[in-house]
Scaffold this motif. Structure first.
Motif, short mmCIF file in Angstrom:
data_model
loop_
_atom_site.label_atom_id
_atom_site.label_comp_id
_atom_site.label_asym_id
_atom_site.label_seq_id
_atom_site.Cartn_x
_atom_site.Cartn_y
_atom_site.Cartn_z
N GLU A 93 0.83 -1.21 0.00
CA GLU A 93 0.00 0.00 0.00
C GLU A 93 0.86 1.25 0.00
OE1 GLU A 93 -3.85 1.83 2.43
OE2 GLU A 93 -2.85 0.02 3.13
N ARG A 201 -5.65 1.90 -5.38
CA ARG A 201 -5.15 1.76 -4.01
C ARG A 201 -6.00 0.77 -3.21
NH1 ARG A 201 -1.87 6.37 -2.28
NH2 ARG A 201 -1.85 7.99 -3.87
N ALA A 205 -4.75 -2.88 -1.89
CA ALA A 205 -4.74 -3.09 -0.44
C ALA A 205 -5.45 -4.39 -0.08
CB ALA A 205 -5.40 -1.90 0.26
#
Length: 212
Positions: A93, A201, A205
Motif C-alpha cells: 500500500e 489503491r 490493499a
C-alpha cells in the motif's frame, strides 16, 4: 542517381516510429468504436483516420478489435519496473502510494477517460473482451518475473505465481470497477485520474491482505 547498393524507395521505419503508428491506429480505433460501435467500424475507416490504407492497418494488427491492444497494454512495463523496485520492508500500500504520486498520470498510460470508455465496451463486445483479457494474461508472467527478482526466487516458484496472479487480478478488477461504474465519464479529467488512483489503491490493499 542510383541508391547505394541498389536500394530504392523509402528507408525502413524505425521501431520507435512503428510503435507510434500502432498508438495512432489504436487511438483512432477506440474513437470510432466509442462513437459508432465496433460492428459499424471498418479497417478502411480506421486507416483513413490516420492517413493509412486498410492494408497497412492489417500489417500492424490481425483484426479491428486488436487495434486497441496498445491502449490496453501501455503501462505494463512500468508496473513491472515498480514491482522490481518495491523496497523490502515497505508495504504494498505504501509503495503503491509513492508510485502513484511519482508517476505521470498513472504509469504514463493513455487518458483515463479513453480507458474507461474502452473498457466499458468490453462488457458488450466479445472481440474486445478477448483482447482485454489476453493483455492481462500476457502481463502476468512479466509481473511474476519482477516479483521473483525482488524476492530472490525463481519465476516458477508457486508463491511467486500466486502473488503475481493476485496482483494482476486486482489491477484488472480495479480498472473494470472504475470503468463500469460510469459516473466519472461526466466529470473532469482530473477527477477521473483521482478516482482511478483511489480504486487502484483500494484494490491492491485488498490483494495485499491475502485470503483469510
Amino acid at each position: 542517381m542510383t541508391a547505394p547498393h541498389g536500394r530504392t524507395g523509402r528507408p525502413p521505419l524505425t521501431e520507435a516510429r512503428k510503435t507510434e503508428i500502432r498508438r495512432e491506429i489504436a487511438r483512432a480505433a477506440v474513437d470510432l468504436f466509442v462513437t459508432q460501435g465496433v460492428t459499424s467500424t471498418t479497417g478502411e475507416q480506421i486507416g483513413r483516420a490516420v492517413g493509412l490504407s486498410a492494408r497497412t492497418v492489417w500489417r500492424y494488427f490481425p483484426s479491428k478489435e486488436s487495434c486497441v491492444t496498445p491502449l490496453f497494454s501501455e503501462g505494463i512495463d512500468t508496473i513491472a519496473a515498480f514491482l522490481r523496485e518495491w523496497p523490502p520492508g515497505q508495504s504494498l500500500e505504501e509503495a503503491v502510494g509513492r508510485w502513484l504520486v511519482a508517476a505521470p498520470g498513472i504509469a504514463g498510460g493513455p487518458d483515463r477517460t479513453t480507458v474507461g470508455a474502452l473498457v466499458r465496451l468490453t462488457r458488450t463486445e466479445p472481440g474486445l473482451r478477448a483482447v482485454w483479457l489476453q493483455t492481462y494474461d500476457e502481463a502476468e508472467p512479466a509481473f511474476a518475473r519482477a516479483l521473483a527478482e525482488r524476492a530472490g526466487l525463481p519465476p516458477a516458484d508457486l508463491r511467486v505465481t500466486i502473488r503475481a496472479a493476485m496482483f494482476n487480478a486486482a489491477l484488472r478488477a480495479a480498472v473494470e470497477h472504475y470503468a463500469w461504474r460510469g459516473d466519472h465519464a461526466r466529470g473532469e479529467r482530473t477527477s477521473a485520474e483521482t478516482e482511478l488512483e483511489t480504486t487502484l489503491r483500494e484494490a491492491l490493499a485488498v490483494a495485499a491482505e491475502g485470503i483469510d
